[in-house]
Each structure stands twice: as C-alpha cells, then as structure tokens.
Scaffold this motif. Sequence first.
Motif, short mmCIF file in Angstrom:
data_model
loop_
_atom_site.label_atom_id
_atom_site.label_comp_id
_atom_site.label_asym_id
_atom_site.label_seq_id
_atom_site.Cartn_x
_atom_site.Cartn_y
_atom_site.Cartn_z
N ASN A 24 0.83 -1.22 0.00
CA ASN A 24 0.00 0.00 0.00
C ASN A 24 0.86 1.26 0.00
OD1 ASN A 24 -2.36 -1.50 0.05
ND2 ASN A 24 -2.52 -1.46 2.27
N VAL A 25 2.00 1.19 0.71
CA VAL A 25 2.90 2.34 0.75
C VAL A 25 3.46 2.61 -0.65
CG1 VAL A 25 5.04 3.28 1.72
CG2 VAL A 25 3.50 1.89 3.15
N PHE A 26 3.86 1.55 -1.35
CA PHE A 26 4.39 1.72 -2.70
C PHE A 26 3.32 2.27 -3.65
CE2 PHE A 26 7.86 -0.98 -1.25
CZ PHE A 26 8.93 -0.39 -1.88
N GLU A 27 2.08 1.86 -3.44
CA GLU A 27 1.00 2.40 -4.26
C GLU A 27 0.87 3.89 -4.04
OE1 GLU A 27 -3.65 1.34 -5.37
OE2 GLU A 27 -2.77 0.56 -3.53
N ASP A 28 0.99 4.32 -2.78
CA ASP A 28 0.93 5.75 -2.46
C ASP A 28 2.12 6.51 -3.05
OD1 ASP A 28 -1.38 5.26 -1.09
OD2 ASP A 28 -0.43 5.20 0.89
N LEU A 29 3.24 5.82 -3.23
CA LEU A 29 4.43 6.45 -3.80
C LEU A 29 4.39 6.52 -5.33
CD1 LEU A 29 7.27 4.87 -1.59
CD2 LEU A 29 6.41 7.22 -1.52
N GLY A 30 3.32 5.98 -5.92
CA GLY A 30 3.16 6.08 -7.36
C GLY A 30 3.60 4.86 -8.14
N PHE A 31 3.73 3.72 -7.46
CA PHE A 31 4.10 2.48 -8.13
C PHE A 31 2.85 1.74 -8.61
CE2 PHE A 31 8.03 3.43 -6.15
CZ PHE A 31 9.01 2.60 -6.66
N GLU A 52 5.38 0.02 -22.29
CA GLU A 52 4.47 1.15 -22.21
C GLU A 52 5.26 2.46 -22.26
OE1 GLU A 52 1.15 1.25 -22.10
OE2 GLU A 52 1.07 -0.93 -22.37
N LYS A 53 4.89 3.35 -23.12
CA LYS A 53 5.57 4.63 -23.26
C LYS A 53 4.91 5.68 -22.36
CE LYS A 53 8.25 2.88 -26.38
NZ LYS A 53 9.66 2.59 -26.08
N ASN A 54 5.75 6.52 -21.78
CA ASN A 54 5.26 7.62 -20.94
C ASN A 54 4.33 7.11 -19.84
OD1 ASN A 54 6.56 9.54 -22.65
ND2 ASN A 54 4.83 9.38 -24.08
N SER A 55 4.76 6.04 -19.19
CA SER A 55 3.95 5.49 -18.10
C SER A 55 3.79 6.50 -16.96
CB SER A 55 4.60 4.21 -17.56
OG SER A 55 3.88 3.74 -16.43
N LYS A 56 2.60 6.55 -16.41
CA LYS A 56 2.35 7.48 -15.30
C LYS A 56 2.85 6.92 -13.98
CE LYS A 56 -2.30 5.68 -14.27
NZ LYS A 56 -3.72 6.01 -14.11
N TYR A 57 3.33 5.67 -13.98
CA TYR A 57 3.79 5.04 -12.75
C TYR A 57 5.29 5.22 -12.57
CZ TYR A 57 -0.78 2.77 -12.78
OH TYR A 57 -2.12 2.52 -12.79
N ARG A 58 5.69 5.33 -11.32
CA ARG A 58 7.10 5.50 -10.99
C ARG A 58 7.87 4.19 -11.14
NH1 ARG A 58 9.27 7.21 -4.99
NH2 ARG A 58 11.50 6.96 -5.40
N GLY A 59 7.17 3.08 -11.03
CA GLY A 59 7.80 1.77 -11.14
C GLY A 59 6.78 0.68 -10.88
N ILE A 60 7.26 -0.54 -10.68
CA ILE A 60 6.39 -1.68 -10.40
C ILE A 60 6.75 -2.25 -9.04
CG2 ILE A 60 5.46 -3.82 -11.34
CD1 ILE A 60 6.95 -3.27 -13.91
N ALA A 61 5.74 -2.53 -8.22
CA ALA A 61 5.93 -3.20 -6.94
C ALA A 61 5.04 -4.43 -6.93
CB ALA A 61 5.58 -2.27 -5.78
N HIS A 151 2.50 2.88 10.86
CA HIS A 151 3.13 4.17 10.52
C HIS A 151 4.64 4.04 10.47
CE1 HIS A 151 -0.83 5.88 11.00
NE2 HIS A 151 -0.89 5.42 12.22
N ASP A 152 5.21 3.21 11.36
CA ASP A 152 6.67 2.99 11.34
C ASP A 152 7.09 2.36 10.03
OD1 ASP A 152 7.06 3.98 13.93
OD2 ASP A 152 6.63 2.04 14.84
N LEU A 153 6.35 1.33 9.60
CA LEU A 153 6.69 0.64 8.36
C LEU A 153 6.59 1.58 7.17
CD1 LEU A 153 7.45 -1.91 6.85
CD2 LEU A 153 5.03 -2.57 6.83
N ARG A 154 5.57 2.39 7.15
CA ARG A 154 5.40 3.37 6.07
C ARG A 154 6.57 4.34 6.04
NH1 ARG A 154 1.45 5.57 2.94
NH2 ARG A 154 -0.02 4.01 3.73
N ARG A 155 6.98 4.82 7.19
CA ARG A 155 8.08 5.79 7.26
C ARG A 155 9.39 5.17 6.76
NH1 ARG A 155 11.59 6.00 11.20
NH2 ARG A 155 10.20 4.86 12.60
N ILE A 156 9.66 3.93 7.15
CA ILE A 156 10.91 3.28 6.74
C ILE A 156 10.97 3.12 5.23
CG2 ILE A 156 12.23 1.14 6.88
CD1 ILE A 156 12.29 3.03 9.35
N ILE A 157 9.87 2.66 4.63
CA ILE A 157 9.85 2.46 3.18
C ILE A 157 9.99 3.79 2.45
CG2 ILE A 157 8.42 1.71 1.24
CD1 ILE A 157 7.27 -0.44 3.08
N GLN A 158 9.28 4.79 2.91
CA GLN A 158 9.35 6.10 2.26
C GLN A 158 10.75 6.68 2.33
OE1 GLN A 158 6.23 8.12 4.42
NE2 GLN A 158 4.75 7.85 2.77
#
Length: 293
Positions: A24-31, A52-61, A151-158
């Motif tokens: 879920n954190v990666f989804e929020d980061l645009g993956f 895919e050209k000009n993908s709106k996603y930052r990457g794949i998770a 929240h700790d897990l989210r912070r570490i990944i971000q």
Amino acid sequence: MSSITPPVVILTGLSGAGKSTALNVFEDLGFFCVDGLPASILTALVTLFAQEKNSKYRGIALGMDLRQLDFMDQWLLAREELDKLGVVPRILFIEAATNVLLRRYATTRRPHPLENRVAGLEQAVAMEREILAPIREQADLVVDTSAYSVHDLRRIIQEHWTVSRESASGLRVHLISFGFKYGVPAEADIVLDLRFLPNPYFDEKLRPFSGKDEAVAKYVFAQDVAREFFEKLQGFLLFLLPLYAKEGRYRLTIGFGCTGGRHRSVAVTEKMFTILRQKGFVVSLEHRHLELG
C-alpha cells in the motif's frame, strides 16, 4: 531490452509480517502494484510494463508469497528470465519474530498459507521461514516489523526509497540508529555501541533535541575521543565496504546504538550517512527509536 527504466520492486517475506501494508505504501508512492502475483508470470508483466511509453507510474511493486505451491521453483526460473532481459529487481523482505506472528494470527483469526500442510501455526511459520531463507539472503532490504506500527513501516519504506539511488546493482548499506533500552535491530550485520560518548541527555538544554540538531551533534563531537573514534570508524568502513561488495554482498546493515536512540547514535549515524553518500555508496538511513528516546 537492456534494462527497465522504471524500478521493479519485489515484496516478499513472512505471512503476517506486513507485506500488504508495504505494498500500500508503494501504491501511495506512485508504483503500479500487484499482490499475490504468480512468479511464473513475473517476466511477462515486467516486459509488458517496459513497453508502455510515458507510463504514469514511478515503477512496479509486486507482492509475492507462498500461496503458490511451487513458488520457489517458479521464482528461480523467473530470476533467470529477468537476468536474460537485463532486469535486476530490488527485493524487500518483510519479517517478524515468531511470537509476534503467532499473536497477529490469533488476533486476525486468519489461517496461515502453510497451516494445512503441517501440524499447526507455529510449525507453518517455521517452515515458511526456512523455505524463504534463500530469498531473504538475496534481499536488498530486510525489515523486521516486530516492534513496528503501520506508521513505522510506512516511514521506513518512504525514507529508504527516497534517499536510496535507483541503482540496479552493487552493495546497499543501511544505517540504523537505535536505543539499547528498546532492543538491538535483529537485522543488523554490524552493531556499534556508542554509549562511551558524552551524553547530551544530561544537559537539560539539549535533552529535548535530537542528534539531528546541530547543537547536539556539536556536543557529541566536541570531545577528542569522539572525533578520533569517528575518524577511525570511517577508515574502517571505507576499507571494509568495498570488500563486501567485491564478494557480491547484496546489502549490509549497520546499527549505531546508544542508551535511548535519540542523541549520540543519531548524531553519529547522520554524519556517517553523509560521508558514505559523498564517497559514492548506495546508502539509506533509519532512526528506529528517535521518537521513543
């Protein structure tokens, strides 16, 4: 295909440790995120995404686990196929202590993926840990969520995916400041005890601040012993890290501990983080007990 421009992240680990939360954190980061992906179609999905050209996603998770009966066999085949394409995914492995996993399953009342194959829940957790050990050894980052909140897990990944370079290969160095009173990080490969340094806690003016504040850092490094220690530690790590990299090490986690994890360990970790980044290492930073100290 020589490489995949957007990063590819594989999320795996022990069931109940927090993989879905991490996804879920990666989804929020645009993956672009997919959970429960069969390893057998990993290569096809990555290839399609790269086209895919000009993908709106930052990457794949991609979340992957033992819900597949032949997961490990398929995983090995998928890695071989990705290697042929020049794709090196970054692996995030989520784990937790056995007693913590048992408590979480008791709370949610959900069955473990392997529980039907063995006698009970504890045996299922032990079996999963053993099966996934080879992937854990390959992981770029191992996160133990035993003492973590969501929240700790989210912070570490971000923090990790913000400061870490999107490099496809090489040694990743993860620095953790912590407090011994709260426990030594289980994933640390090297642990340094900084409780011999002067403690800002006993200065009432500095106590409310942390090692991230300039006044505290100046206090810690005001003593000759602190400066000499850091100079020798810097030389030691600059000698050691290339040797680990030469041996093909994927990651190295170094823990810097003081009593509460707020002043001395944070100041030293911050300074070492800056030095290693300046020297060209792929390094990430985590202050595990900063808010507790």
